[in-house]
Motif scaffolding. Structure first.
Motif, PDB file in Angstrom:
ATOM      1  N   ILE A 102      43.148 101.801  36.391  1.00 55.60           N
ATOM      2  CA  ILE A 102      44.574 101.554  36.786  1.00 55.60           C
ATOM      3  C   ILE A 102      44.916 100.438  35.939  1.00 55.60           C
ATOM      4  CG2 ILE A 102      46.040 100.628  38.790  1.00 55.60           C
ATOM      5  CD1 ILE A 102      44.303 102.315  40.423  1.00 55.60           C
ATOM      6  N   LEU A 103      44.201  99.283  35.817  1.00 55.59           N
ATOM      7  CA  LEU A 103      44.556  98.059  35.361  1.00 55.59           C
ATOM      8  C   LEU A 103      44.633  98.347  33.837  1.00 55.59           C
ATOM      9  CD1 LEU A 103      42.259  95.512  36.954  1.00 55.59           C
ATOM     10  CD2 LEU A 103      44.808  95.589  37.008  1.00 55.59           C
ATOM     11  N   ILE A 104      43.635  98.857  33.216  1.00 55.44           N
ATOM     12  CA  ILE A 104      43.783  99.298  31.830  1.00 55.44           C
ATOM     13  C   ILE A 104      44.947  99.860  31.248  1.00 55.44           C
ATOM     14  CG2 ILE A 104      42.536 100.464  29.746  1.00 55.44           C
ATOM     15  CD1 ILE A 104      39.963  99.200  30.751  1.00 55.44           C
ATOM     16  N   ASN A 105      45.261 101.087  31.914  1.00 56.57           N
ATOM     17  CA  ASN A 105      46.393 101.805  31.873  1.00 56.57           C
ATOM     18  C   ASN A 105      47.799 100.945  31.814  1.00 56.57           C
ATOM     19  OD1 ASN A 105      45.149 104.358  31.581  1.00 56.57           O
ATOM     20  ND2 ASN A 105      45.270 104.822  33.440  1.00 56.57           N
ATOM     21  N   GLN A 106      47.945 100.279  33.098  1.00 56.85           N
ATOM     22  CA  GLN A 106      49.010  99.108  32.967  1.00 56.85           C
ATOM     23  C   GLN A 106      49.138  98.314  31.844  1.00 56.85           C
ATOM     24  OE1 GLN A 106      51.428  99.492  35.195  1.00 56.85           O
ATOM     25  NE2 GLN A 106      52.517  98.004  34.255  1.00 56.85           N
ATOM     26  N   PHE A 107      48.033  97.544  31.470  1.00 63.31           N
ATOM     27  CA  PHE A 107      47.967  96.774  30.347  1.00 63.31           C
ATOM     28  C   PHE A 107      48.542  97.282  29.055  1.00 63.31           C
ATOM     29  CE2 PHE A 107      44.817  93.874  32.994  1.00 63.31           C
ATOM     30  CZ  PHE A 107      46.030  93.021  33.165  1.00 63.31           C
ATOM     31  N   VAL A 108      47.972  98.619  28.613  1.00 62.56           N
ATOM     32  CA  VAL A 108      48.299  99.472  27.606  1.00 62.56           C
ATOM     33  C   VAL A 108      49.956  99.406  27.663  1.00 62.56           C
ATOM     34  CG1 VAL A 108      48.295 101.393  26.443  1.00 62.56           C
ATOM     35  CG2 VAL A 108      46.230 100.462  27.218  1.00 62.56           C
ATOM     36  N   LYS A 109      50.540  99.847  28.689  1.00 65.27           N
ATOM     37  CA  LYS A 109      51.793 100.060  28.795  1.00 65.27           C
ATOM     38  C   LYS A 109      52.699  98.890  28.494  1.00 65.27           C
ATOM     39  CE  LYS A 109      51.982 103.902  31.994  1.00 65.27           C
ATOM     40  NZ  LYS A 109      52.040 104.192  33.485  1.00 65.27           N
ATOM     41  N   MET A 110      52.131  97.749  29.173  1.00 68.01           N
ATOM     42  CA  MET A 110      52.686  96.400  29.091  1.00 68.01           C
ATOM     43  C   MET A 110      52.585  95.816  27.760  1.00 68.01           C
ATOM     44  SD  MET A 110      51.315  94.690  32.573  1.00 68.01           S
ATOM     45  CE  MET A 110      51.823  92.987  32.442  1.00 68.01           C
ATOM     46  N   GLU A 111      51.606  96.156  26.845  1.00 70.50           N
ATOM     47  CA  GLU A 111      51.322  95.413  25.681  1.00 70.50           C
ATOM     48  C   GLU A 111      52.092  96.096  24.715  1.00 70.50           C
ATOM     49  OE1 GLU A 111      46.683  94.373  26.546  1.00 70.50           O
ATOM     50  OE2 GLU A 111      47.246  96.444  25.584  1.00 70.50           O
ATOM     51  N   ALA A 112      52.119  97.391  24.858  1.00 70.17           N
ATOM     52  CA  ALA A 112      53.107  98.207  23.939  1.00 70.17           C
ATOM     53  C   ALA A 112      54.480  97.853  24.073  1.00 70.17           C
ATOM     54  CB  ALA A 112      53.100  99.784  24.247  1.00 70.17           C
ATOM     55  N   THR A 113      55.044  98.018  25.359  1.00 73.65           N
ATOM     56  CA  THR A 113      56.243  97.127  25.707  1.00 73.65           C
ATOM     57  C   THR A 113      56.792  95.959  25.188  1.00 73.65           C
ATOM     58  OG1 THR A 113      56.381  98.810  27.517  1.00 73.65           O
ATOM     59  CG2 THR A 113      58.196  96.825  27.409  1.00 73.65           C
ATOM     60  N   LEU A 114      55.904  94.896  25.451  1.00 71.80           N
ATOM     61  CA  LEU A 114      55.990  93.600  24.795  1.00 71.80           C
ATOM     62  C   LEU A 114      55.932  93.573  23.244  1.00 71.80           C
ATOM     63  CD1 LEU A 114      56.119  90.652  25.015  1.00 71.80           C
ATOM     64  CD2 LEU A 114      53.821  90.430  25.664  1.00 71.80           C
ATOM     65  N   TRP A 115      55.110  94.345  22.503  1.00 74.29           N
ATOM     66  CA  TRP A 115      55.235  94.425  21.178  1.00 74.29           C
ATOM     67  C   TRP A 115      56.194  94.716  20.497  1.00 74.29           C
ATOM     68  CZ3 TRP A 115      52.094  91.234  18.770  1.00 74.29           C
ATOM     69  CH2 TRP A 115      52.239  91.341  17.440  1.00 74.29           C
ATOM     70  N   LYS A 116      56.668  96.132  21.154  1.00 74.33           N
ATOM     71  CA  LYS A 116      57.988  96.884  20.577  1.00 74.33           C
ATOM     72  C   LYS A 116      59.296  96.294  20.959  1.00 74.33           C
ATOM     73  CE  LYS A 116      55.655 101.298  21.030  1.00 74.33           C
ATOM     74  NZ  LYS A 116      55.507 102.559  21.648  1.00 74.33           N
ATOM     75  N   ILE A 117      59.407  95.797  22.232  1.00 76.52           N
ATOM     76  CA  ILE A 117      60.624  95.144  22.582  1.00 76.52           C
ATOM     77  C   ILE A 117      60.979  93.551  22.194  1.00 76.52           C
ATOM     78  CG2 ILE A 117      62.216  94.859  24.687  1.00 76.52           C
ATOM     79  CD1 ILE A 117      61.740  97.693  23.952  1.00 76.52           C
ATOM     80  N   ILE A 118      59.855  92.697  22.091  1.00 76.29           N
ATOM     81  CA  ILE A 118      59.862  91.366  21.940  1.00 76.29           C
ATOM     82  C   ILE A 118      59.385  90.683  20.691  1.00 76.29           C
ATOM     83  CG2 ILE A 118      59.511  89.032  22.951  1.00 76.29           C
ATOM     84  CD1 ILE A 118      59.595  90.386  25.810  1.00 76.29           C
ATOM     85  N   ALA A 119      57.927  91.095  20.655  1.00 81.33           N
ATOM     86  CA  ALA A 119      57.324  90.291  19.491  1.00 81.33           C
ATOM     87  C   ALA A 119      57.718  90.863  18.144  1.00 81.33           C
ATOM     88  CB  ALA A 119      55.654  90.451  19.888  1.00 81.33           C
ATOM     89  N   MET A 120      57.740  92.124  18.046  1.00 84.76           N
ATOM     90  CA  MET A 120      58.151  92.659  16.691  1.00 84.76           C
ATOM     91  C   MET A 120      59.655  92.454  16.170  1.00 84.76           C
ATOM     92  SD  MET A 120      56.732  93.748  14.191  1.00 84.76           S
ATOM     93  CE  MET A 120      55.565  95.104  13.555  1.00 84.76           C
ATOM     94  N   PRO A 121      60.467  92.742  17.169  1.00 85.33           N
ATOM     95  CA  PRO A 121      61.736  92.391  16.743  1.00 85.33           C
ATOM     96  C   PRO A 121      62.272  90.850  16.444  1.00 85.33           C
ATOM     97  CG  PRO A 121      61.854  94.105  18.808  1.00 85.33           C
ATOM     98  CD  PRO A 121      60.553  93.507  18.473  1.00 85.33           C
ATOM     99  N   ALA A 122      61.605  90.253  17.525  1.00 85.19           N
ATOM    100  CA  ALA A 122      61.785  88.687  17.249  1.00 85.19           C
ATOM    101  C   ALA A 122      61.220  88.252  15.899  1.00 85.19           C
ATOM    102  CB  ALA A 122      60.936  88.070  18.459  1.00 85.19           C
ATOM    103  N   MET A 123      59.884  88.683  15.334  1.00 83.91           N
ATOM    104  CA  MET A 123      59.363  88.444  14.396  1.00 83.91           C
ATOM    105  C   MET A 123      60.254  88.782  12.983  1.00 83.91           C
ATOM    106  SD  MET A 123      57.742  89.704  11.256  1.00 83.91           S
ATOM    107  CE  MET A 123      57.096  91.244  12.044  1.00 83.91           C
ATOM    108  N   VAL A 124      60.836  89.890  12.996  1.00 85.92           N
ATOM    109  CA  VAL A 124      61.832  90.275  11.934  1.00 85.92           C
ATOM    110  C   VAL A 124      62.986  89.842  11.925  1.00 85.92           C
ATOM    111  CG1 VAL A 124      63.276  92.445  11.424  1.00 85.92           C
ATOM    112  CG2 VAL A 124      60.696  92.836  12.138  1.00 85.92           C
ATOM    113  N   ILE A 125      63.673  89.293  13.093  1.00 83.93           N
ATOM    114  CA  ILE A 125      64.851  88.416  12.972  1.00 83.93           C
ATOM    115  C   ILE A 125      64.640  86.942  12.563  1.00 83.93           C
ATOM    116  CG2 ILE A 125      66.666  87.599  14.357  1.00 83.93           C
ATOM    117  CD1 ILE A 125      66.554  90.245  16.243  1.00 83.93           C
ATOM    118  N   THR A 126      63.517  86.628  12.920  1.00 85.61           N
ATOM    119  CA  THR A 126      63.226  85.269  12.547  1.00 85.61           C
ATOM    120  C   THR A 126      63.115  85.126  11.152  1.00 85.61           C
ATOM    121  OG1 THR A 126      61.736  84.685  14.466  1.00 85.61           O
ATOM    122  CG2 THR A 126      61.234  83.486  12.787  1.00 85.61           C
TER     123      THR A 126
END
Length: 188
Positions: free
Chosen positions: A50-74
């Protein structure tokens, strides 16, 4: 010509600062998720799955929605500032800053690789190693801020000594925290 571009430069600077903050927040948070994800691997079933499935979703979302776009715009805002004000490229402090930024970009893409590894259930680093890895982003951030603010070679020497001191303190704190967690785990 620079005078007519100057107002735009400050807009790009503001965007650059906002998205650097977002990028760093994304990196700090993703590393915390990596640590918790790795520790979840040690839990009994069904909690582990349960935890691993949740972390995979959270990591993917954070990466695609925040980290990657913020890096590109920076990066785009930074390149825009250098294009509007190319004299910055003649300043030695900017070369040092860009060196640290390249290091941070490499760090970013290594983190992207860790996202993929964890998604594929590959745990190559321990939670302790990930805690140390997380602090490298802090060191890059401190180095970049000091170089940008101080802008002179003598201050870089003091800044470098300070960064190494901060790194040492962080490593000691991480080690102490690990020992504290082990002691509490043994009590349970």
């Amino acid at each position: 010509m620079i005078e007519t571009l100057q107002p735009y430069y400050y807009y790009f600077l503001a965007v650059h600062i906002v998205f650097v903050i977002s990028w760093m927040a994304g990196l700090f948070y993703i590393l915390s998720l990596f640590i918790y994800h790795t520790e979840a691997n040690e839990k009994p079933e069904p909690e582990k799955s349960i935890l691993i499935n949740q972390f995979v979703k959270m990591e993917a979302t954070l990466w695609k929605i925040i980290a990657m776009p913020a890096m590109v715009i920076t990066v785009l805002a930074g390149v825009s500032m250098l294009t509007l004000h190319p004299v910055l490229l003649q300043m030695p402090w900017m070369h040092v800053k860009l060196g640290f930024v390249i290091g941070l970009l490499i760090y970013h893409f290594i983190c992207q690789n860790i996202v993929k590894q964890l998604k594929n259930n590959q745990f190559k680093l321990s939670s302790f190693q990930l805690r140390l890895w997380r602090e490298l982003a802090t060191i890059f951030m401190i180095a970049i801020v000091f170089v940008v603010i101080l802008k002179n070679a003598i201050n870089w020497v003091y800044g470098l000594i300070g960064i190494m001191g901060v790194a040492l303190v962080i490593m000691i704190a991480v080690k102490l925290y690990k020992n504290y967690r082990l002691k509490n785990k043994l009590k349970d």
